[in-house]
Design a protein around this motif. Structure first.
Motif, PDB file in Angstrom:
ATOM      1  N   LEU A 230       7.033 -24.429  -0.964  1.00 23.47           N
ATOM      2  CA  LEU A 230       5.571 -24.272  -0.962  1.00 23.47           C
ATOM      3  C   LEU A 230       5.411 -22.772  -1.644  1.00 23.47           C
ATOM      4  O   LEU A 230       4.425 -22.685  -2.395  1.00 23.47           O
ATOM      5  CB  LEU A 230       5.264 -24.329   0.459  1.00 23.47           C
ATOM      6  CG  LEU A 230       3.716 -23.858   0.368  1.00 23.47           C
ATOM      7  CD1 LEU A 230       2.736 -25.104  -0.027  1.00 23.47           C
ATOM      8  CD2 LEU A 230       3.190 -23.640   1.882  1.00 23.47           C
ATOM      9  N   LEU A 231       6.224 -21.815  -1.099  1.00 20.22           N
ATOM     10  CA  LEU A 231       6.302 -20.424  -1.876  1.00 20.22           C
ATOM     11  C   LEU A 231       6.510 -20.447  -3.249  1.00 20.22           C
ATOM     12  O   LEU A 231       6.247 -19.507  -3.905  1.00 20.22           O
ATOM     13  CB  LEU A 231       6.838 -19.656  -0.925  1.00 20.22           C
ATOM     14  CG  LEU A 231       6.224 -19.492   0.568  1.00 20.22           C
ATOM     15  CD1 LEU A 231       7.117 -18.390   1.437  1.00 20.22           C
ATOM     16  CD2 LEU A 231       4.798 -18.943   0.511  1.00 20.22           C
ATOM     17  N   SER A 232       7.369 -21.445  -3.699  1.00 16.52           N
ATOM     18  CA  SER A 232       8.032 -21.341  -5.016  1.00 16.52           C
ATOM     19  C   SER A 232       6.988 -22.411  -5.755  1.00 16.52           C
ATOM     20  O   SER A 232       7.540 -22.554  -7.343  1.00 16.52           O
ATOM     21  CB  SER A 232       9.391 -21.657  -5.190  1.00 16.52           C
ATOM     22  OG  SER A 232      10.074 -20.978  -4.214  1.00 16.52           O
TER      23      SER A 232
ATOM     24  N   CYS B  90      -4.355  -2.696  -1.236  1.00 16.47           N
ATOM     25  CA  CYS B  90      -5.119  -3.645  -1.110  1.00 16.47           C
ATOM     26  C   CYS B  90      -5.044  -4.522  -2.173  1.00 16.47           C
ATOM     27  O   CYS B  90      -5.795  -5.737  -1.861  1.00 16.47           O
ATOM     28  CB  CYS B  90      -6.545  -3.349  -0.763  1.00 16.47           C
ATOM     29  SG  CYS B  90      -6.666  -2.240   0.803  1.00 16.47           S
ATOM     30  N   ASN B  91      -4.721  -4.427  -3.266  1.00 13.74           N
ATOM     31  CA  ASN B  91      -4.718  -5.468  -4.481  1.00 13.74           C
ATOM     32  C   ASN B  91      -3.020  -6.005  -4.578  1.00 13.74           C
ATOM     33  O   ASN B  91      -2.921  -6.406  -5.649  1.00 13.74           O
ATOM     34  CB  ASN B  91      -4.971  -4.780  -5.589  1.00 13.74           C
ATOM     35  CG  ASN B  91      -6.440  -4.474  -5.556  1.00 13.74           C
ATOM     36  OD1 ASN B  91      -7.345  -5.261  -4.922  1.00 13.74           O
ATOM     37  ND2 ASN B  91      -6.787  -3.406  -6.003  1.00 13.74           N
ATOM     38  N   GLU B  92      -2.080  -5.500  -3.574  1.00 18.12           N
ATOM     39  CA  GLU B  92      -0.888  -5.972  -3.807  1.00 18.12           C
ATOM     40  C   GLU B  92      -0.632  -7.612  -3.975  1.00 18.12           C
ATOM     41  O   GLU B  92      -1.270  -8.346  -3.236  1.00 18.12           O
ATOM     42  CB  GLU B  92      -0.319  -5.477  -2.808  1.00 18.12           C
ATOM     43  CG  GLU B  92       1.407  -5.697  -2.706  1.00 18.12           C
ATOM     44  CD  GLU B  92       2.104  -5.103  -1.716  1.00 18.12           C
ATOM     45  OE1 GLU B  92       3.447  -5.310  -1.873  1.00 18.12           O
ATOM     46  OE2 GLU B  92       1.560  -4.453  -0.848  1.00 18.12           O
ATOM     47  N   ILE B  93       0.143  -7.710  -4.790  1.00 14.66           N
ATOM     48  CA  ILE B  93       0.512  -9.373  -5.046  1.00 14.66           C
ATOM     49  C   ILE B  93       1.924  -9.601  -4.318  1.00 14.66           C
ATOM     50  O   ILE B  93       2.883  -8.917  -4.749  1.00 14.66           O
ATOM     51  CB  ILE B  93       0.582  -9.655  -6.416  1.00 14.66           C
ATOM     52  CG1 ILE B  93      -0.745  -9.628  -7.037  1.00 14.66           C
ATOM     53  CG2 ILE B  93       1.065 -11.370  -6.616  1.00 14.66           C
ATOM     54  CD1 ILE B  93      -2.017 -10.192  -6.653  1.00 14.66           C
ATOM     55  N   ASP B  94       2.023 -10.609  -3.500  1.00 12.36           N
ATOM     56  CA  ASP B  94       3.299 -11.057  -2.872  1.00 12.36           C
ATOM     57  C   ASP B  94       4.203 -11.589  -3.875  1.00 12.36           C
ATOM     58  O   ASP B  94       4.036 -12.331  -4.631  1.00 12.36           O
ATOM     59  CB  ASP B  94       3.028 -11.827  -1.771  1.00 12.36           C
ATOM     60  CG  ASP B  94       4.389 -12.284  -0.962  1.00 12.36           C
ATOM     61  OD1 ASP B  94       5.454 -12.774  -1.637  1.00 12.36           O
ATOM     62  OD2 ASP B  94       4.473 -11.988   0.112  1.00 12.36           O
ATOM     63  N   PRO B  95       5.495 -10.982  -4.051  1.00 15.43           N
ATOM     64  CA  PRO B  95       6.381 -11.341  -5.087  1.00 15.43           C
ATOM     65  C   PRO B  95       6.707 -12.652  -5.015  1.00 15.43           C
ATOM     66  O   PRO B  95       7.275 -13.303  -5.928  1.00 15.43           O
ATOM     67  CB  PRO B  95       7.395 -10.278  -5.135  1.00 15.43           C
ATOM     68  CG  PRO B  95       7.461  -9.830  -3.898  1.00 15.43           C
ATOM     69  CD  PRO B  95       5.985  -9.724  -3.335  1.00 15.43           C
TER      70      PRO B  95
ATOM     71  N   PRO C 227      -2.199 -12.850  -3.487  1.00 12.26           N
ATOM     72  CA  PRO C 227      -2.619 -11.432  -2.752  1.00 12.26           C
ATOM     73  C   PRO C 227      -2.040 -11.422  -1.555  1.00 12.26           C
ATOM     74  O   PRO C 227      -2.383 -12.370  -0.578  1.00 12.26           O
ATOM     75  CB  PRO C 227      -4.038 -11.378  -3.146  1.00 12.26           C
ATOM     76  CG  PRO C 227      -4.405 -12.641  -4.053  1.00 12.26           C
ATOM     77  CD  PRO C 227      -3.354 -13.509  -3.969  1.00 12.26           C
ATOM     78  N   ARG C 228      -1.633 -10.186  -1.282  1.00 13.49           N
ATOM     79  CA  ARG C 228      -1.071  -9.957   0.160  1.00 13.49           C
ATOM     80  C   ARG C 228      -2.218  -9.824   0.944  1.00 13.49           C
ATOM     81  O   ARG C 228      -2.473 -10.010   2.205  1.00 13.49           O
ATOM     82  CB  ARG C 228      -0.339  -8.448   0.337  1.00 13.49           C
ATOM     83  CG  ARG C 228       0.379  -8.264   1.657  1.00 13.49           C
ATOM     84  CD  ARG C 228       1.202  -7.031   1.686  1.00 13.49           C
ATOM     85  NE  ARG C 228       2.457  -7.276   0.654  1.00 13.49           N
ATOM     86  CZ  ARG C 228       3.365  -7.744   0.832  1.00 13.49           C
ATOM     87  NH1 ARG C 228       3.765  -8.612   2.112  1.00 13.49           N
ATOM     88  NH2 ARG C 228       4.564  -8.106  -0.104  1.00 13.49           N
ATOM     89  N   TYR C 229      -3.434  -9.271   0.482  1.00 14.45           N
ATOM     90  CA  TYR C 229      -4.706  -9.073   1.120  1.00 14.45           C
ATOM     91  C   TYR C 229      -5.866  -9.652   0.409  1.00 14.45           C
ATOM     92  O   TYR C 229      -6.533  -9.164  -0.316  1.00 14.45           O
ATOM     93  CB  TYR C 229      -4.991  -7.837   1.310  1.00 14.45           C
ATOM     94  CG  TYR C 229      -4.055  -6.750   2.023  1.00 14.45           C
ATOM     95  CD1 TYR C 229      -3.748  -6.983   3.495  1.00 14.45           C
ATOM     96  CD2 TYR C 229      -3.182  -6.001   1.288  1.00 14.45           C
ATOM     97  CE1 TYR C 229      -2.829  -6.155   3.989  1.00 14.45           C
ATOM     98  CE2 TYR C 229      -2.043  -5.219   2.030  1.00 14.45           C
ATOM     99  CZ  TYR C 229      -2.144  -5.316   3.306  1.00 14.45           C
ATOM    100  OH  TYR C 229      -0.986  -4.823   3.913  1.00 14.45           O
ATOM    101  N   PRO C 230      -5.974 -11.259   0.482  1.00 14.77           N
ATOM    102  CA  PRO C 230      -6.754 -11.914  -0.436  1.00 14.77           C
ATOM    103  C   PRO C 230      -8.281 -11.824   0.177  1.00 14.77           C
ATOM    104  O   PRO C 230      -8.540 -11.295   1.163  1.00 14.77           O
ATOM    105  CB  PRO C 230      -6.472 -13.224  -0.048  1.00 14.77           C
ATOM    106  CG  PRO C 230      -5.874 -13.508   1.242  1.00 14.77           C
ATOM    107  CD  PRO C 230      -5.353 -12.138   1.493  1.00 14.77           C
TER     108      PRO C 230
END
Length: 873
Positions: free
Chosen positions: A678-680, A839-844, A849-852
């Motif tokens: 799912l995460l991929s 707050c705009n970080e993207i989960d690798p 977005p880590r904080y959507p």
């Protein structure tokens, strides 16, 4: 002298009468002398008198001769006359007397010494012999002392025996004429001149019309059989009258002629024995060939010929066109013969000679040329173009025509030529034109073709059959391509049998040898089984030749009784290795060693090193996943690439199958790795219900079933050897820091097997302790809320498909990240070394977005899955 004078005319009398007349004459002239020595007479003077001929002798003579005398107009002897000398009967019943001195001497008459004769002419009952005549002889039969009923029966039987081969119309008329001529109708009259006990017996002859009708029906048959025809005008030598009278036959009775009507025929009026009739277009197949009047007979009508043609043509329906066309013409022209007429000199003007024009020999030889090999293949004997007609004793299929001898006159009838000239031979040897080029290395000979199946047909057939072979492994491809080329482009042979017409060879082919078929089975059987196809049946029987399609050495073909041998075509390929083999696993990739313990199946042309290189990247990438997923995925990937070998050695050709992983193993890896997938991107790399490149289940439930050589082959799947219920992610009750209960309490949180909740609690507790030094409560609340909601995410579970449980964490909303971060709080974070949240970080990993702003949207097999974020409390 008197006796000689009176006896001279008796030589003309019939025997049955002559003897009686001679005896009467002799005994009447030479009377028996009776000498007696009576008492009253002197001793030397006897009393001499005679003994007359008895009355019975005279009556017997009349019985035998009265009709003869009547016919000759001669007076009858008066058996009751008185002797003028003795004044007594000349022919006394018993005796006469002679006077003797006032008394009488008695002299007994002389009895006849002739035996008793049968009646000279008599009416007798027909005894039904021969039985053929019973239809016509319904009257008393005239017989004579010279021709008894038994004699007449023998004569009739002999004459009737010669009518058996005649046509019906003729045979019936001739049989009637024979019966009525031999067994003449008997009539009796009683002339006044005849003694009351002696009738006049005469006969009635067959009428002239009966004979003429017989001639009308039989004259042509007599002419064909070289038999003389009866003369209906002939004179009976006995009575000097026509044997076949117009109306009556006369009986002569002492110069008077008594008429007796002739006997008419009782047969119905018959059609002409031979006639020219109109062809009615039945059967229609004959219409192109029968454009003339046809020869028919009274026995075989147009309808009969139509039925004969229909029956014969029905037997040709299965023949190929090249043969069916000429044989149709031969049948039509042989059954419906062209009618022709002639007027032989020997025939009356009222009786024409009707015959036919037979088919020319070329009609037959054209058929032979086109059909003889087809007939030979089917085991049928072809028509003999040199056969002799049993009726004419001439060729049934003459070169030019026939000539019939009609009572010494030759009557000619030309033959009927074929409508079309002979076509090309139906079987031919053609040059291979190099198409398709795959066959060029194998076809270095002339190719067997037919009129219906030219070289272009075989080229297209080869192209279609070879199209599916181009992607096959080389070990199977070469053997199969050679076999297809030899089977489609069969080597052509020509032989000239002695039983065939000249310039008509027997053209046939060399089939592929059985060894070529067995090579295909050896190299391709397993590949064909995998794609649900059968290899050629090497022992199959050819429907045409009824012999092996792929013989050991040769086949034998019958050519109208002569046996011809055609060798099979051998393969020119060198020996080939098996397409699949079993090997022990060599340990590369190392990750697979924990799962591969038995020999593995390796396709020909591949190595373990090459197979390992194809899965190494996938194995390396999955190692970063949680162990419950990485171990399960590693096992199925290894067991898919290196399938455990399942040898099948009890088949005609040994096969080495690979056991695919069971579907349960695939479902388990789907369960344990679904969160990672799912995460991929939400697309699992393995389709547990998918098919392999051969169309078989990649992960069967229990086994895959194949068929080859008529046998069922079961290949069981390979089950998992991992027994663990651990999953990478799961939902559990929150039991973390007290400070987080305000934000997380009452909800299950997302956990994983790598970092348990207790470890996260320690980290959060340490962070909370740092946050106690925050400059104000708002900064404290901001930091603690964000940390609790980010680490202890509210957990939901969804099941988009069977075996897939997705554990979804609700992240903090972006507003939670931005709200409460002021300059004073920022200085505190910098001073204590706590990283300021991006707050705009993207989960690798998830690329989300880590904080959507509102939540996350994932995709599972293209279906969206939405997860709301957790807003600020």
């Amino acid at each position: 002298g008197i006796a000689q004078q009176r006896l001279a005319p008796t030589s003309l009398l019939p025997p049955f009468c002559r003897s009686n007349v001679e005896e009467l004459t002799c005994r009447s002239i030479f009377m028996e002398c009776d000498s007696r020595q009576l008492p009253e007479m002197p001793a030397n003077v006897p009393y001499i008198w005679f003994k007359p001929f008895c009355r019975s002798g005279c009556d017997e003579m009349l019985d035998q001769c009265a009709q003869v005398f009547a016919i000759a107009n001669q007076p009858l002897v008066d058996c009751g006359q008185i002797d003028p000398i003795t004044t007594q009967p000349r022919y006394p019943s018993t005796s006469i007397v002679a006077p003797y001195f006032g008394s009488f001497q008695v002299y007994t008459c002389v009895q006849s010494s002739l035996p008793s004769f049968p009646e000279p002419f008599e009416c007798v009952t027909f005894r039904g012999k021969p039985s053929i005549c019973s239809a016509w002889v319904d009257y008393p039969v005239f017989v004579s002392a010279q021709a008894s009923l038994a004699t007449l029966e023998a004569i009739a039987s002999a004459q009737l025996a010669q009518t058996g081969q005649l046509p019906n119309a003729c045979r019936y008329n001739l049989q009637e004429m024979i019966c009525r001529t031999v067994f003449r109708k008997c009539n009796q009259i009683q002339p006044v001149e005849f003694p009351p006990t002696v009738p006049y017996v005469w006969f009635s002859l067959p009428c002239r019309s009966l004979c003429n009708e017989m001639l009308d029906q039989c004259l042509q048959a007599f002419a064909l059989g070289r038999a003389p025809a009866p003369d209906c005008a002939q004179i009976d030598a006995t009575i000097n009258q026509p044997l076949f009278p117009e109306q009556v036959t006369f009986a002569s009775v002492f110069g008077e002629f008594i008429p007796f009507p002739c006997v008419e025929s009782t047969l119905p009026q018959r059609a002409e024995p031979f006639a020219c009739s109109v062809f009615r277009g039945i059967p229609s197949a004959c219409a192109p060939y029968v454009d003339y009047e046809i020869f028919t007979t009274a026995d075989i009508t147009v309808e009969t010929f139509e039925q004969i043609a229909i029956t014969q043509l029905a037997q040709t329906s299965a023949l190929p066109t090249y043969c069916r066309t000429p044989i149709t013409e031969l049948i039509c022209r042989s059954v419906f013969r062209k009618c022709a007429g002639a007027s032989p000199i020997a025939f009356p003007d009222t009786i024409p000679f009707i015959w036919y024009n037979p088919p020319c020999k070329t009609v037959c030889t054209n058929m032979q040329r086109q059909c003889i090999q087809t007939f030979s293949i089917g085991g049928a004997t072809i028509a003999d173009c040199d056969q002799i007609d049993s009726t004419t004793q001439q060729p049934s299929y003459p070169e030019i025509g026939i000539a019939l001898d009609v009572y010494g006159e030759a009557i000619s009838f030309e033959c009927v030529e074929p409508k079309e000239p002979a076509g090309d031979l139906p079987f031919q040897c053609a040059k291979f034109r190099g198409t398709p080029d795959i066959c060029a290395p194998y076809v270095d000979y002339k190719v067997f073709t037919t009129i219906d199946l030219p070289i272009e047909f075989f080229e297209q057939t080869a192209i279609e059959r070879l199209a599916a072979t181009t992607t096959l492994p080389e070990v199977c491809k070469a053997a199969l391509q050679e076999f297809i080329c030899h089977a489609v482009f069969r080597r052509c042979d020509e032989v000239q049998p002695s039983t065939f017409p000249k310039d008509t060879p027997y053209v046939w082919y060399q089939p592929p040898c059985k060894s070529s078929c067995q090579l295909v089975a050896q190299q391709c059987a397993q590949l064909f089984a995998l794609v649900r196809q059968s290899v050629p049946e090497c022992d199959e029987i050819d429907n045409t030749t009824k012999q092996h399609s792929y013989p050991e050495k040769s086949i034998t073909m019958d050519a109208q009784g002569e046996q011809l041998t055609f060798k099979c075509a051998k393969s020119n390929l060198p020996p080939q290795p098996q397409p699949f083999k079993c090997e022990f696993f060599e340990g590369i990739p190392s990750q697979c060693s924990a799962y591969l313990f038995n020999p593995v199946m390796i396709p020909l042309g591949l190595t373990q090193e090459f197979i390992a290189s194809q899965i190494q990247a996938g194995l390396d990438s999955i190692q970063a996943a949680p162990p419950s997923c990485s171990t399960q995925f590693t096992e199925i990937l290894c067991k898919t690439a290196f399938q455990e070998c399942d040898p099948k050695l009890d088949l005609p050709v040994p096969m080495y199958f690979g056991k695919p992983p069971c579907q349960s193993m695939c479902n388990t890896q789907l369960t344990k790795c679904s969160q990672i997938f799912l995460l991929s991107g939400g697309n699992p790399p393995l389709n547990c219900s998918g098919l392999d490149s051969f169309g078989n289940p990649s992960y069967p439930i229990t086994s895959n079933i194949f068929t080859q050589f008529g046998q069922t082959i079961e290949v069981e799947c390979n089950p998992s050897t991992i027994f663990s219920n651990t999953v990478p992610f799961y939902c559990e009750e929150f039991n973390g820091p007290e400070a987080c209960k305000k934000y997380v309490g009452g909800s299950k949180i997302l956990s994983n097997e790598i970092v348990p909740q207790d470890s996260f609690s320690q980290i959060v507790n340490q962070f909370i302790e740092l946050m106690t030094e925050a400059p104000n409560s708002r900064c404290y609340d901001y930091g603690v809320q964000l940390a609790c909601k980010a680490i202890f995410q509210k957990c939901d579970v969804t099941q988009p498909e069977q075996y897939v449980n997705l554990y979804l964490g609700h992240p903090p909303c972006r507003s939670t990240c931005t709200k409460g971060m002021d300059s004073e709080c920022q200085q505190f974070f910098n001073f204590t070394g706590i990283p300021i949240p991006d707050c705009n970080e993207i989960d690798p990993t998830s690329k989300q977005p880590r904080y959507p702003p509102t939540g996350h949207i994932y995709s599972w097999r293209t279906e969206p899955i939405e997860v709301d974020c957790i807003p600020t409390d």
